[in-house]
Design a protein around this motif. Structure first.
Motif, PDB file in Angstrom:
ATOM      1  N   ASP A  51      33.577  94.589 -74.847  1.00  0.00           N
ATOM      2  CA  ASP A  51      33.210  95.762 -75.324  1.00  0.00           C
ATOM      3  C   ASP A  51      31.542  96.724 -74.478  1.00  0.00           C
ATOM      4  O   ASP A  51      31.236  96.987 -74.001  1.00  0.00           O
ATOM      5  CB  ASP A  51      33.636  97.034 -76.121  1.00  0.00           C
ATOM      6  CG  ASP A  51      35.186  97.549 -76.179  1.00  0.00           C
ATOM      7  OD1 ASP A  51      35.789  96.679 -75.221  1.00  0.00           O
ATOM      8  OD2 ASP A  51      35.005  98.000 -77.394  1.00  0.00           O
ATOM      9  N   GLU A  52      30.750  95.685 -75.600  1.00  0.00           N
ATOM     10  CA  GLU A  52      29.282  95.314 -75.539  1.00  0.00           C
ATOM     11  C   GLU A  52      29.152  94.584 -74.226  1.00  0.00           C
ATOM     12  O   GLU A  52      27.692  95.511 -73.661  1.00  0.00           O
ATOM     13  CB  GLU A  52      28.991  94.469 -76.496  1.00  0.00           C
ATOM     14  CG  GLU A  52      28.867  95.333 -77.999  1.00  0.00           C
ATOM     15  CD  GLU A  52      27.537  96.035 -78.071  1.00  0.00           C
ATOM     16  OE1 GLU A  52      26.658  95.767 -77.953  1.00  0.00           O
ATOM     17  OE2 GLU A  52      27.952  97.627 -78.673  1.00  0.00           O
ATOM     18  N   ASP A  66      30.660  94.506 -71.440  1.00  0.00           N
ATOM     19  CA  ASP A  66      31.549  95.742 -70.471  1.00  0.00           C
ATOM     20  C   ASP A  66      30.268  96.673 -70.536  1.00  0.00           C
ATOM     21  O   ASP A  66      29.612  97.722 -69.401  1.00  0.00           O
ATOM     22  CB  ASP A  66      32.406  96.496 -70.283  1.00  0.00           C
ATOM     23  CG  ASP A  66      33.839  95.645 -70.177  1.00  0.00           C
ATOM     24  OD1 ASP A  66      33.121  94.551 -69.685  1.00  0.00           O
ATOM     25  OD2 ASP A  66      34.879  95.815 -70.797  1.00  0.00           O
ATOM     26  N   GLN A  67      29.896  97.560 -71.779  1.00  0.00           N
ATOM     27  CA  GLN A  67      28.414  98.963 -71.544  1.00  0.00           C
ATOM     28  C   GLN A  67      27.049  98.179 -71.103  1.00  0.00           C
ATOM     29  O   GLN A  67      26.765  99.211 -70.364  1.00  0.00           O
ATOM     30  CB  GLN A  67      28.403  98.826 -72.961  1.00  0.00           C
ATOM     31  CG  GLN A  67      27.446 100.364 -72.738  1.00  0.00           C
ATOM     32  CD  GLN A  67      28.757 101.488 -71.707  1.00  0.00           C
ATOM     33  OE1 GLN A  67      29.853 101.318 -71.912  1.00  0.00           O
ATOM     34  NE2 GLN A  67      27.446 101.735 -71.451  1.00  0.00           N
ATOM     35  N   THR A  68      26.779  96.861 -71.446  1.00  0.00           N
ATOM     36  CA  THR A  68      25.778  96.612 -70.690  1.00  0.00           C
ATOM     37  C   THR A  68      25.381  96.152 -69.362  1.00  0.00           C
ATOM     38  O   THR A  68      24.696  96.251 -68.515  1.00  0.00           O
ATOM     39  CB  THR A  68      26.056  95.022 -71.787  1.00  0.00           C
ATOM     40  OG1 THR A  68      25.390  95.491 -73.302  1.00  0.00           O
ATOM     41  CG2 THR A  68      23.716  94.340 -71.618  1.00  0.00           C
ATOM     42  N   VAL A  69      26.971  95.554 -68.876  1.00  0.00           N
ATOM     43  CA  VAL A  69      27.095  95.502 -67.224  1.00  0.00           C
ATOM     44  C   VAL A  69      26.904  96.153 -67.003  1.00  0.00           C
ATOM     45  O   VAL A  69      25.857  96.733 -65.596  1.00  0.00           O
ATOM     46  CB  VAL A  69      28.121  94.488 -67.174  1.00  0.00           C
ATOM     47  CG1 VAL A  69      28.069  94.274 -65.582  1.00  0.00           C
ATOM     48  CG2 VAL A  69      28.341  92.745 -67.796  1.00  0.00           C
ATOM     49  N   LYS A  70      27.664  97.725 -66.990  1.00  0.00           N
ATOM     50  CA  LYS A  70      26.695  98.498 -67.059  1.00  0.00           C
ATOM     51  C   LYS A  70      26.008  99.628 -66.482  1.00  0.00           C
ATOM     52  O   LYS A  70      25.105  99.895 -65.446  1.00  0.00           O
ATOM     53  CB  LYS A  70      27.959 100.596 -67.362  1.00  0.00           C
ATOM     54  CG  LYS A  70      30.004 100.064 -66.607  1.00  0.00           C
ATOM     55  CD  LYS A  70      30.247 100.917 -67.695  1.00  0.00           C
ATOM     56  CE  LYS A  70      31.840 100.584 -68.064  1.00  0.00           C
ATOM     57  NZ  LYS A  70      33.303 101.448 -68.306  1.00  0.00           N
ATOM     58  N   ASN A  71      25.316  99.581 -67.868  1.00  0.00           N
ATOM     59  CA  ASN A  71      23.978  99.677 -67.771  1.00  0.00           C
ATOM     60  C   ASN A  71      22.682  98.909 -66.740  1.00  0.00           C
ATOM     61  O   ASN A  71      21.915  99.544 -66.036  1.00  0.00           O
ATOM     62  CB  ASN A  71      23.397  99.189 -69.096  1.00  0.00           C
ATOM     63  CG  ASN A  71      24.150 101.019 -70.457  1.00  0.00           C
ATOM     64  OD1 ASN A  71      24.529 101.673 -69.945  1.00  0.00           O
ATOM     65  ND2 ASN A  71      23.760 100.105 -71.261  1.00  0.00           N
ATOM     66  N   SER A  99      23.647  97.421 -64.054  1.00  0.00           N
ATOM     67  CA  SER A  99      23.834  97.654 -62.246  1.00  0.00           C
ATOM     68  C   SER A  99      23.590  98.849 -62.315  1.00  0.00           C
ATOM     69  O   SER A  99      23.287  99.367 -61.135  1.00  0.00           O
ATOM     70  CB  SER A  99      25.355  98.368 -62.686  1.00  0.00           C
ATOM     71  OG  SER A  99      26.262  98.941 -63.502  1.00  0.00           O
ATOM     72  N   THR A 100      23.521 100.248 -63.541  1.00  0.00           N
ATOM     73  CA  THR A 100      22.729 101.470 -63.603  1.00  0.00           C
ATOM     74  C   THR A 100      21.064 101.585 -62.758  1.00  0.00           C
ATOM     75  O   THR A 100      21.008 102.278 -61.525  1.00  0.00           O
ATOM     76  CB  THR A 100      22.782 102.832 -64.730  1.00  0.00           C
ATOM     77  OG1 THR A 100      24.544 102.259 -64.262  1.00  0.00           O
ATOM     78  CG2 THR A 100      22.625 103.966 -64.128  1.00  0.00           C
ATOM     79  N   GLU A 144      20.306  99.723 -59.371  1.00  0.00           N
ATOM     80  CA  GLU A 144      20.721 100.825 -58.660  1.00  0.00           C
ATOM     81  C   GLU A 144      19.792 100.894 -57.758  1.00  0.00           C
ATOM     82  O   GLU A 144      19.410 100.328 -56.467  1.00  0.00           O
ATOM     83  CB  GLU A 144      21.835 101.034 -58.581  1.00  0.00           C
ATOM     84  CG  GLU A 144      23.370 101.055 -58.494  1.00  0.00           C
ATOM     85  CD  GLU A 144      23.983 101.953 -58.140  1.00  0.00           C
ATOM     86  OE1 GLU A 144      23.865 103.191 -57.520  1.00  0.00           O
ATOM     87  OE2 GLU A 144      25.171 101.434 -58.860  1.00  0.00           O
TER      88      GLU A 144
END
Length: 177
Positions: free
Chosen positions: A152-153, A155-160, A162-163, A166
């Motif tokens: 989960d950590e 996944d959250q780090t990768v989302k952050n 990528s945000t 961009e």
């Protein structure tokens, strides 16, 4: 400075085939070095100590380690054999060496949590949860919980990331245009 750049660009224009040959040779040389034991060790250490991505790679390796070991222990595989299999699956030479060293100490009678507790690249939650699992007899369940936490950590780090990446990409592309 500009005369050096002009000289390099003139060389590139006149000897374009040699430039391509040099680039190809460099790519193959770096690839061969990374596939060697020393090169792989250096690359894996860089992955673990990189400023932004080092913690992310550590979490990925801890998730892989705990998920694999938890599944093997829950399936009834003996601890030493499970550690050997897990060491091979981690895909990082430095973490593999730590797991192999831990397996040797477990073979000598030490608890797994104690053998992993003082390593720089093993995140502190892992030996703590292993200790709880060893004490309560639910090691497989504890390892699965740790794996889920780190997954989960990641996944959250990768989302952050990528945000964050961009807008930077938009600025770079805007600057290029």
């Amino acid at each position: 400075y500009t005369s050096i750049l002009l000289g390099i660009s003139q060389f590139t224009i006149n000897y374009w085939w040699l430039t391509i040959l040099i680039i190809v040779a460099m790519v193959f040389g770096v690839r061969a070095y990374v596939q060697s034991r020393g090169g792989r060790r250096m690359l894996d250490k860089v992955k673990l100590t990189a400023p932004v991505f080092g913690k992310l790679f550590q979490k990925v390796y801890m998730a892989r380690f705990t998920r694999t070991l938890g599944s093997l222990v829950a399936s009834g595989v003996p601890m030493l054999e499970a550690l050997d299999i897990t060491a091979e699956s981690v895909n990082n030479v430095i973490i593999k060496d730590i797991i192999d060293g831990a397996a040797q100490q477990v073979k000598g009678g030490k608890a797994l949590s104690m053998t992993l507790s003082n390593h720089k690249y093993i995140l502190p939650l892992v030996p703590q949860m292993i200790r709880i699992g060893e004490d309560s007899g639910t090691l497989g369940d504890m390892l699965d919980k740790v794996a889920s936490f780190y997954e989960d950590e990641v996944d959250q780090t990768v989302k952050n990331l990528s945000t964050i990446i961009e807008p930077v990409m938009m600025i770079v592309l805007g600057g290029l245009v």
